[in-house]
Design an enzyme around this catalytic site. Structure first.
Site, PDB file in Angstrom:
ATOM      1  N   ASP A  11       0.855  -1.197   0.000  1.00  0.00           N
ATOM      2  CA  ASP A  11       0.000   0.000   0.000  1.00  0.00           C
ATOM      3  C   ASP A  11       0.883   1.236   0.000  1.00  0.00           C
ATOM      4  O   ASP A  11       2.070   1.173   0.332  1.00  0.00           O
ATOM      5  CB  ASP A  11      -0.927   0.033   1.221  1.00  0.00           C
ATOM      6  CG  ASP A  11      -1.892   1.232   1.154  1.00  0.00           C
ATOM      7  OD1 ASP A  11      -2.353   1.568   0.054  1.00  0.00           O
ATOM      8  OD2 ASP A  11      -2.170   1.843   2.203  1.00  0.00           O
ATOM      9  N   TYR A  43      -0.724   8.590  -2.753  1.00  0.00           N
ATOM     10  CA  TYR A  43      -0.681   8.290  -4.184  1.00  0.00           C
ATOM     11  C   TYR A  43      -1.923   8.846  -4.894  1.00  0.00           C
ATOM     12  O   TYR A  43      -1.896   9.085  -6.094  1.00  0.00           O
ATOM     13  CB  TYR A  43      -0.675   6.769  -4.406  1.00  0.00           C
ATOM     14  CG  TYR A  43       0.670   6.083  -4.249  1.00  0.00           C
ATOM     15  CD1 TYR A  43       1.743   6.687  -3.595  1.00  0.00           C
ATOM     16  CD2 TYR A  43       0.846   4.800  -4.765  1.00  0.00           C
ATOM     17  CE1 TYR A  43       2.951   6.023  -3.461  1.00  0.00           C
ATOM     18  CE2 TYR A  43       2.051   4.133  -4.638  1.00  0.00           C
ATOM     19  CZ  TYR A  43       3.101   4.743  -3.977  1.00  0.00           C
ATOM     20  OH  TYR A  43       4.289   4.080  -3.854  1.00  0.00           O
ATOM     21  N   GLY A  44      -3.004   8.986  -4.139  1.00  0.00           N
ATOM     22  CA  GLY A  44      -4.313   9.276  -4.733  1.00  0.00           C
ATOM     23  C   GLY A  44      -4.421  10.618  -5.426  1.00  0.00           C
ATOM     24  O   GLY A  44      -5.390  10.870  -6.125  1.00  0.00           O
ATOM     25  N   CYS A  74      -3.631  -0.995  -2.242  1.00  0.00           N
ATOM     26  CA  CYS A  74      -3.916   0.416  -2.527  1.00  0.00           C
ATOM     27  C   CYS A  74      -4.900   0.528  -3.694  1.00  0.00           C
ATOM     28  O   CYS A  74      -4.635   0.011  -4.787  1.00  0.00           O
ATOM     29  CB  CYS A  74      -2.611   1.115  -2.876  1.00  0.00           C
ATOM     30  SG  CYS A  74      -2.796   2.850  -3.295  1.00  0.00           S
ATOM     31  N   ASN A  75      -6.019   1.197  -3.454  1.00  0.00           N
ATOM     32  CA  ASN A  75      -7.015   1.359  -4.521  1.00  0.00           C
ATOM     33  C   ASN A  75      -6.470   2.183  -5.673  1.00  0.00           C
ATOM     34  O   ASN A  75      -6.707   1.866  -6.836  1.00  0.00           O
ATOM     35  CB  ASN A  75      -8.272   2.058  -3.975  1.00  0.00           C
ATOM     36  CG  ASN A  75      -9.051   1.192  -3.026  1.00  0.00           C
ATOM     37  OD1 ASN A  75     -10.065   0.625  -3.373  1.00  0.00           O
ATOM     38  ND2 ASN A  75      -8.563   1.068  -1.794  1.00  0.00           N
ATOM     39  N   THR A 201      -8.320   2.543   0.872  1.00  0.00           N
ATOM     40  CA  THR A 201      -7.852   1.798   2.046  1.00  0.00           C
ATOM     41  C   THR A 201      -8.178   2.479   3.374  1.00  0.00           C
ATOM     42  O   THR A 201      -8.418   1.801   4.377  1.00  0.00           O
ATOM     43  CB  THR A 201      -6.321   1.666   1.989  1.00  0.00           C
ATOM     44  OG1 THR A 201      -5.771   2.959   1.683  1.00  0.00           O
ATOM     45  CG2 THR A 201      -5.891   0.657   0.961  1.00  0.00           C
TER      46      THR A 201
HETATM   47  N1  DGL Z   1      -3.957   3.762  -0.376  1.00  0.00           N
HETATM   48  C1  DGL Z   1      -4.627   4.805  -1.109  1.00  0.00           C
HETATM   49  C2  DGL Z   1      -5.872   4.260  -1.779  1.00  0.00           C
HETATM   50  O1  DGL Z   1      -6.438   3.285  -1.368  1.00  0.00           O
HETATM   51  C3  DGL Z   1      -5.035   5.948  -0.206  1.00  0.00           C
HETATM   52  C4  DGL Z   1      -3.900   6.792   0.254  1.00  0.00           C
HETATM   53  C5  DGL Z   1      -3.190   7.483  -0.883  1.00  0.00           C
HETATM   54  O2  DGL Z   1      -3.798   8.337  -1.547  1.00  0.00           O
HETATM   55  O3  DGL Z   1      -2.049   7.129  -1.094  1.00  0.00           O
HETATM   56  O4  DGL Z   1      -6.300   4.825  -2.755  1.00  0.00           O
END
Ligand code: DGL
Length: 298
Positions: A11, A43-44, A74-75, A201
């Site tokens: 993640d 990351y989002g 991680c989505n 997440t």
């Molecule tokens: N893990 C990222 C997600 O599930 C959320 C945190 C991020 O933006 O890095 O999209």
């Protein structure tokens, strides 16, 4: 057949521990390596190119540690990079989008599903496509909720400021009074949605605040449990189940500060983190990924 090698879980930050917790519950025999890129989270809000590059560096690290399967928890990474990652490695890689979409499609009674996620995930339309793949008759409404990840990363899970942020994030999907009824990426629901998919997440950690805002009549689902079930299936079908063991090792790697990661994880997950992963903070170590190494050398 069995395979004693660990499962890798990746993640961008601590939020993926929501997925890891479900994996530990569902598959108590499986050793795990959890790798998170705390130094470069979130990351989002990043571009597809950046998410692919960072995710590739993280999976290089997991592959080098001889994992038998990888869960991209991680989505944003699942949405932007899953195909790219699957082409790079021979290791079976599971994302969280498809399991989450299947859970939402199962949960809805009126055929109207809302999705909240990071801007990168919403922009990819990955949940829209995956839910439509489950059942093309379903209506899908997506809403980016960029305010919520920073709150969770700061350990803020409830209280008036969190409730206000959750209300603002959900207003367009639920036509709350402060809503402007404008969804950036899809039509506003003409009729109420009955299912809300938490497509990030971090959001399951805000579940109680979210439920208090949307009310008990809305099913609130996430990818974590469904992904753990998909992993169980993947390991089973491919003869990758771990042999019975008396002690099962779990390691966590972060690109950020190890003590800080352990502290946040414990604050957010409390007993779950302690029980599931062993309270020994030395099981958390710091790791450098490709770009960090390059930057340090430059
Ligand atoms: N893990 C990222 C997600 O599930 C959320 C945190 C991020 O933006 O890095 O999209």
């Amino acid at each position: 057949v069995s395979d004693a090698r660990p499962v890798g879980v990746f993640d961008s930050g601590v939020g993926g521990l929501t997925v890891l917790s479900e994996i530990l519950r569902r598959l108590p025999n499986e050793p795990t390596i959890y790798l998170c890129d705390n130094a470069r989270t979130p990351y989002g809000v990043r571009s597809v190119e950046e998410i692919r590059r960072f995710s590739g560096e993280a999976l290089d690290e997991l592959a080098a540690r001889d994992v038998k399967a990888i869960v991209v928890a991680c989505n944003s990474s699942s949405a932007a990079a899953l195909g790219y990652l699957r082409e790079r490695y021979d290791i079976p890689i599971l994302g969280v989008i498809r399991p989450g979409a299947a859970a939402a499609a199962l949960a809805t009674r009126n055929g109207r599903v809302g999705v909240i996620a990071t801007p990168a995930t919403v922009r990819s339309r990955a949940y829209f496509a995956a839910i439509k793949d489950e059942n093309p008759a379903l209506h899908v409404y997506e809403q980016p909720a960029p305010e919520l990840v920073p709150l969770v990363e700061a350990g803020q899970l409830d209280g008036p400021a969190v409730t206000a942020a959750v209300r603002r994030s959900l207003a367009p999907l639920f036509r709350l009074p402060d809503s402007d009824d404008l969804l950036p990426y899809s039509r506003a629901p003409e009729e109420p949605i009955d299912t809300l998919l938490l497509g990030c997440t971090h959001y399951p950690l805000l579940r109680s605040t979210i439920v208090s805002v949307v009310g008990a009549g809305t099913a609130v689902v996430d990818s974590a449990a469904a992904t753990a079930s998909s992993l169980a299936e993947l390991l089973g079908i491919n003869g990758l189940d771990a042999p019975p063991a008396t002690s099962v090792a779990h390691h966590q790697l972060t690109t950020g500060d190890a003590d800080r990661f352990a502290g946040t994880a414990r604050r957010l997950f409390g007993a779950t983190f302690g029980d599931g992963l062993g309270a020994d903070p030395t099981s958390v170590s710091r790791v450098e990924l490709g770009a960090q190494l390059a930057a340090a050398e430059a």
